[in-house]
Scaffold this active site. Sequence first.
Site, PDB file in Angstrom:
ATOM      1  N   ASP A 137      59.056   9.478  11.238  1.00 34.31           N
ATOM      2  CA  ASP A 137      59.113  10.713  10.492  1.00 34.31           C
ATOM      3  C   ASP A 137      60.576  10.977  10.198  1.00 34.31           C
ATOM      4  O   ASP A 137      61.458  10.386  10.824  1.00 34.31           O
ATOM      5  CB  ASP A 137      58.512  11.797  11.402  1.00 34.31           C
ATOM      6  CG  ASP A 137      58.626  13.161  10.778  1.00 34.31           C
ATOM      7  OD1 ASP A 137      58.394  13.253   9.569  1.00 34.31           O
ATOM      8  OD2 ASP A 137      58.939  14.106  11.503  1.00 34.31           O
ATOM      9  N   LYS A 138      60.862  11.802   9.235  1.00 30.75           N
ATOM     10  CA  LYS A 138      62.275  12.047   8.945  1.00 30.75           C
ATOM     11  C   LYS A 138      62.762  13.307   9.648  1.00 30.75           C
ATOM     12  O   LYS A 138      63.606  13.254  10.534  1.00 30.75           O
ATOM     13  CB  LYS A 138      62.501  12.161   7.444  1.00 30.75           C
ATOM     14  CG  LYS A 138      63.973  12.220   7.069  1.00 30.75           C
ATOM     15  CD  LYS A 138      64.157  12.307   5.581  1.00 30.75           C
ATOM     16  CE  LYS A 138      63.899  13.704   5.071  1.00 30.75           C
ATOM     17  NZ  LYS A 138      64.984  14.632   5.361  1.00 30.75           N
TER      18      LYS A 138
ATOM     19  N   LYS B 185      50.098   9.547   6.104  1.00 30.08           N
ATOM     20  CA  LYS B 185      50.921   8.804   7.057  1.00 30.08           C
ATOM     21  C   LYS B 185      50.035   7.897   7.896  1.00 30.08           C
ATOM     22  O   LYS B 185      50.340   6.727   8.125  1.00 30.08           O
ATOM     23  CB  LYS B 185      51.668   9.769   7.978  1.00 30.08           C
ATOM     24  CG  LYS B 185      52.719  10.597   7.276  1.00 30.08           C
ATOM     25  CD  LYS B 185      53.509  11.410   8.294  1.00 30.08           C
ATOM     26  CE  LYS B 185      54.617  12.200   7.619  1.00 30.08           C
ATOM     27  NZ  LYS B 185      55.465  12.894   8.565  1.00 30.08           N
TER      28      LYS B 185
ATOM     29  N   ASN C 117      52.471  17.352  12.071  1.00 24.96           N
ATOM     30  CA  ASN C 117      52.057  16.526  10.935  1.00 24.96           C
ATOM     31  C   ASN C 117      52.171  15.030  11.228  1.00 24.96           C
ATOM     32  O   ASN C 117      51.722  14.212  10.454  1.00 24.96           O
ATOM     33  CB  ASN C 117      52.878  16.884   9.696  1.00 24.96           C
ATOM     34  CG  ASN C 117      54.354  16.707   9.923  1.00 24.96           C
ATOM     35  OD1 ASN C 117      54.801  16.651  11.066  1.00 24.96           O
ATOM     36  ND2 ASN C 117      55.113  16.584   8.864  1.00 24.96           N
ATOM     37  N   ASP C 118      52.777  14.694  12.349  1.00 24.55           N
ATOM     38  CA  ASP C 118      52.883  13.281  12.702  1.00 24.55           C
ATOM     39  C   ASP C 118      51.788  12.841  13.660  1.00 24.55           C
ATOM     40  O   ASP C 118      51.696  11.673  13.986  1.00 24.55           O
ATOM     41  CB  ASP C 118      54.247  13.001  13.346  1.00 24.55           C
ATOM     42  CG  ASP C 118      55.376  13.461  12.473  1.00 24.55           C
ATOM     43  OD1 ASP C 118      55.322  13.166  11.276  1.00 24.55           O
ATOM     44  OD2 ASP C 118      56.291  14.125  12.983  1.00 24.55           O
TER      45      ASP C 118
ATOM     46  N   THR D 159      57.774  10.551   5.136  1.00 24.66           N
ATOM     47  CA  THR D 159      58.186  11.943   5.184  1.00 24.66           C
ATOM     48  C   THR D 159      57.472  12.762   4.130  1.00 24.66           C
ATOM     49  O   THR D 159      57.029  12.231   3.114  1.00 24.66           O
ATOM     50  CB  THR D 159      59.717  12.059   4.991  1.00 24.66           C
ATOM     51  OG1 THR D 159      60.043  13.420   4.946  1.00 24.66           O
ATOM     52  CG2 THR D 159      60.169  11.370   3.744  1.00 24.66           C
ATOM     53  N   GLY D 160      57.385  14.002   4.393  1.00 21.99           N
ATOM     54  CA  GLY D 160      56.812  14.895   3.411  1.00 21.99           C
ATOM     55  C   GLY D 160      57.868  15.404   2.447  1.00 21.99           C
ATOM     56  O   GLY D 160      57.569  16.071   1.464  1.00 21.99           O
TER      57      GLY D 160
ATOM     58  N   LYS E  92      58.447  31.081  -2.538  1.00 25.63           N
ATOM     59  CA  LYS E  92      59.431  30.006  -2.365  1.00 25.63           C
ATOM     60  C   LYS E  92      58.679  28.732  -1.951  1.00 25.63           C
ATOM     61  O   LYS E  92      57.627  28.808  -1.302  1.00 25.63           O
ATOM     62  CB  LYS E  92      60.486  30.394  -1.340  1.00 25.63           C
ATOM     63  CG  LYS E  92      60.086  30.328   0.118  1.00 25.63           C
ATOM     64  CD  LYS E  92      61.330  30.499   0.961  1.00 25.63           C
ATOM     65  CE  LYS E  92      61.105  30.088   2.410  1.00 25.63           C
ATOM     66  NZ  LYS E  92      60.402  31.029   3.230  1.00 25.63           N
TER      67      LYS E  92
END
Lengths: 369, 1177
Positions: free
Chosen positions: B412-413, B807, B831-832, B686-687, B575
Amino acid sequence: MMASSYNAKEEDGHHSGAVGPGGPGAIKSKKPDNTAFKQQRLPAWQPILTAGTVLPAFFVIGLIFIPIGIGLFVTSNNIKEFEIDYTGVEESSPCHICSQNYAWNNTNPCQCSIPFTLEQPFESNVFMYYGLSNFYQNHRRYVKSRDDSQLNGDKNSLTNPSKECEPYRTNGLPIAPCGAIANSLFNDTLELLYNFPNGTSISIPLSKTGIAWWTDKHVKFRNPGGNNNNLSAAFAGTTKPVNWRKPVYELDPSDPNNNGFINEDFIVWMRTAALPTFRKLYRIIHKNKDMPTLPPGNYTLNITYNYPVLSFDGRKRMILSTISWMGGKNPFLGIAYITVGSVCFFLGVVLLIIHHNYGSRSNNADIPN
Amino acid sequence: MRARMSHLIPACAGEENWVDSRTVYIGHKEPPPGAEAYIPQRFPDNRIVSSKYTFWNFIPKNLFEQFRRIANFYFLIIFLVQLIIDTPTSPITSGLPLFFVITVTAIKQGYEDWLRHKADNAINQCPVHVIQHGNVVRKQSRKLRVGDIVRVKEDESFPCDLILLSTSRDDGTCFVTTASLDGESSHKTYYAVQDTKAFNTEEAIDTIHATIECEQPQPDLYKFVGRINIYLARDEPVARPLGSENLLLRGATLKNTEYIYAVAIYTGMETKMALNYQSKSQKRSAVEKSMNSYLIVYLCILIGKALINTILKYVWQANPNRDEPWYNQRTESERQRHILIRAFTDFLAFMVLFNYIIPVSMYVTVEMQKFLGSYFITWDDDMFDEELDTGALVNTSDLNEELGQVEYVFTDKTGTLTENNMEFIECCVDGHVYVPHAICNGQVMAAAAGIDMIDSSPDAESREHEELFFRAVCLCHTVQVKEEETVDGIKRGIHQGKATSFYISSSPDEVALVEGMKRLGFTYLRLKDSHMEILNREDEIERFELLEVLNFDSVRRRMSVIVRSNTGEYYLFCKGADSAIFPRIVSGKVDQVRARVEHNAVEGLRTLCVAYKKLSHIEYEEVCHLLNSAKLALQDRDKKLSEAYDTIERDFILLGATAVEDRLQDKAADTIESLHKAGMKVWVLTGDKMETATATCYASKLFRRSTQILELTTKRTEEQSLHDVLHDLSHTVLHHHGSMIRDTFSGLSNEFQDYGLIIDGATLSAVLKPAPEGGGGASGGNYKEIFLEICRNCSAVLCCRMAPLQKAQIVKLIKASKEHPITLAVGDGANDVSMILEAHVGIGIMGKEGRQAARNSDYAIPKFKHLKKMLLVHGHYYYIRIAELVQYFFYKNVCFIFPQFLYQFFCGFSQQPLYDTAYLTLYNISFTSLPILLYSLIEQHINMDILKKDPSLYRDIAKNSLLRWPIFIYWTFLGVFDAVVFFFGAFFLFDNTTFTSNGQLMTTNTQMMFGNWTFGTLVFTVLVFTVTLKLALDTHYWTWINHFVIWGSLLFYVIFSLLWGGIIWPFLNYQRMYYVFMQMLSSGPAWLSIILLIMVSLLPDVVKKVLCRALWPTTTERIQVSAAGSTLHSPQGPYRGKRIICFCFFSQPVLLSKTEKRANRAFSPDSFSVQNREKGK
């Protein structure tokens, strides 16, 4: 695989004493101990087998093994051994008749004599063996067919032998000693006569004690009733093995210390041989003071032929042998030592060459081009 | 209990109506007449049962579970066979080890279960406060029932899943930390339904009259839909939606709120926490797989041996004098048995005789090795992080060796490669760039120079826009203000002006933004009574009423708030990611902002765009209606909500963009470089958006300046069809790849190109989309293949814009590719999790986004940099250790059993065992068990510093290289050779000659004969010594423990044998071993032959080792030699960096071309670049 499918981590953390390497205990632990063991930094000797280190070892092994081998070989060759096959398969053999019309349950002993000549004198103590071949003393059914507690003098086992002894367990009365091994006790009688050139002959004294392991005779094998001299009473309520002619307490009536279960011929027989061809110690001929134990000359082997072997293509032999510090005649060990020593030496040379040619290369290999 | 019983009958009647949802009557009060019928439902009580066994069912259940395992079952069968038929070895020989294994496992599991029982009891009996008839009653937690109203005080944890009714705070909110559930220590706000928040005293709460309809329990912690019907005096019930923001989960703790009242809706095993107990599927390592295939081979060998012997037995026995010579008769019952039955029993007996070839103890040893070995990971000082105050965690010890086999690393980043410590860098309003002063003075100054700073004389319109932008950023977030000095969790923000308040949020970006706004003059103060307060530049407090929050989610990638200003205007601020905002823009200076966003993205900054729209009152009503109807839906609420969001969030006016920096983690680049050198392919999933991710990849040296970047993105596929792009790329890559092979063989590999691939989520799903039936033919399916082919030839791949599930898809794709490489996924966030669970090895970073990843991982490490030691050192060690363990175990059992097999040829195939029962039993349990266990725990074939400094050593063990078939066959043959040496060595000594001894222990020279047990003991003695010394030869790391264990176990064997043979054991019915060992040792030839046979058995292996090392050394072996050399020369430094690095560089072409010949596998191009560099020097 042993780990349980349950994982301590999946708990909501309310029990912190859970086992498991990743258990919450590990979370709590602050900085891990900085010990050499935990950090896998124990001081250690880190040997590496390279041509350089192994080389000397090979030469040393070669240098040690070859002399040992030669010594063994020479010793083994100095041992005198004489062997006669008295099975009587060949028609020319004096024992042919005995061998042919004999079955184990025959009541009449059959006698035969085989003359032989010793070319060289047998010095020191001479050991007399009988050898059987194709006799599977190591067959499982046979090996386990005994009752060690009965042989150890246990009263209960005497009258109620172990199931392992079947089908040699009872014969009306319980059999003592029970089992196939005891039942098939070697019962040929071998006698040795020295024939003087003048035609007279004398019987050579054969010692029948001291042929079994000391521990077997004194600890492992015991007559029921201890030192009771009245063996026949001790064995009352039992019967002899089917093949035997006389009960166990008459194996050697002349010597109470060699009678019953502690008869040494019996003990020797009860130690089952490892391989189908084997020899067992039969008698010892103790050395005389001034003359060789067995001087060269003509001998006669008198055999009371009782033991049938032809039915299973077996052979019977009588062996006379002297011994050395390393036991009986044994060329194999000497040859093996010489061979291994030479191989090591040869490998040492090969490795030396390799080390010389390649070793330097691998040491300088760090500068390519 | 009685209550439950009384509910039983009506529950049966009502069950059908309530399949998907349940109705909870608050306080067990019937609804007023006219409402739906009171249908009490039956729910479990609040007892938590995490234990598996009870006192009564422990033994049967545990035994059942243990024997479900195939190995245990095999041994059980063998044991039963031994019990039933007349077998050569006593049942004790296999029963005892089995019993031992089963007992140890049962004790371990029993202990674990006892702990669980204890924990359960503690939980189930802890007191809770329940409101009954206006009074607070103390109850044991387990007696809590659905519908009870519970009072929870501050710092107490919730006893079950509760719906919040009211709190001590007037606004009906409470703060909760879910640290023990998902590790997020931030305080989350939960809301009471507006209509019930007033009932905040004991008396008042008792008067509440309401029912709750909600879904049946499901394990997702973050999903909940329900509806509360409040019956106010005689009116129609008021229905209000309930969401996860109203649901307090068991296990979470109340914070900063004096007390709350809530109603229990899920109890006991139905709470979400309990539903999450389910353990994840067990992962199995590659080593275990090879172990199993070896097992099958050995099982075949075993059956083969038994068959051969059975057949030979009957051939041999054809002669009745052999079958039953006069001296060795069968019993009558044996004779009567049918020949087939006899043959079958014989077959089974042979099986039993040879069954030790598959040892029980191997499983135990492997298990212990893994279990104990994993402690070294948790103990490792180098992987300890001072800041987090924690070291590495091992959640499963089954995969230790897999760490040494990794070929693909998926990382993941954010939070993994980067710190996830956000810092506001700049914002851009209509193309004007604003940089906060605080950072201007800092390190960013240089980069910021040349950018036009805040416009000194902005015109009115831009001035207005600017302020609106600042307000938007100040309002559009879910940040909380924490007004105390001590925060239980990690500090999310820096001190505010007033020294006692912090910003807290689950998203660090938001904190950074609000912080940044503060430096630019707009301070967000607090949320009070649904009003957000902002301190503006003129030190005036502006109040906005917060009407709606459209929460962030990773699919929409944006969030919005709807506020009403003092002046009564409705604003919607939004945003989100540029891709999520730009399509929804109708006006604003899009081009300037886009340019700036792209510029920032290239710099590696995280950008967000801010937009707004004004709503009229009518529009607002519509929005409200839309949202409420979606929120009230019981079915598909999520879908309806997202549809609603989609309709609401459009027609924006662009305000500007923000940029936040997320710095790379310490040594991230170094770690990635090491992994590359170790032959691993590193993929970043990565997202984030492509530009940002690419920048990070360059910074972390995933891509080098020389890397040729291949793009497979929507931008490209818009121009060309996906098909063409893929073929183009594969052509480029493969063509070059082909020429590269030629170059290597001709020794000219100077012209090397290394590739990096960038792919985005949309393209990826297009690639992975299954081929349409019939239409595209095979081409669709081929995309996957081509894509894999391209990937395989790229040294680095960057996948951006990935959804969490994608992923996992990528990981799965690589896992399933034809080489079945071992994959490792590392990540820190929720998320990972999917990717961590999917990969062979999942590693969680204990990061700032909570502990979810760490919780679901196999291993958790504090920082990305620790991955290096984890893989290169621990993984490498564990791999070589377990590989040796497995091979050695099979070897030593071949040595053990093969002589028995040979012996059958000389004992009439009668299943006579060669060794005594005690030896058969103890061989694997005690004589040879400890040395290999110790070896497999502490062996270090190379110093760990060298392993770390020279990652290329990792390639030496890649692809399960130590457990390949040739090596396995070598070990097996070595075992067979040794067995032949043992057996025939002893055979010739016994057969040919008088192998004799001094019967009276050296007192007289009487010559006595040795029997079959001495024969076996001789073989066994040689066996034990050879096998132990073989391990000693393989040991490269001799600590005092090794010496102790190796020599100790040999000594133990001797002492045991002396003792075993020294006494007439009263409990045995045979005394076959009596004095056998002593008699043997009293014979000179026995000593000589033992020494000889040991030498001969060890010789080939030594020669093989020395020759291989001299002629075809592997990198590892070279380094061992040189390391040994350098320790010799410089005792203080075991390792001279320069020389050794040169070494390994040189060796790589050799190594690679060797492997290349063997398998046409993809080149890892990295080694060549290294080599080139070396040449350049």
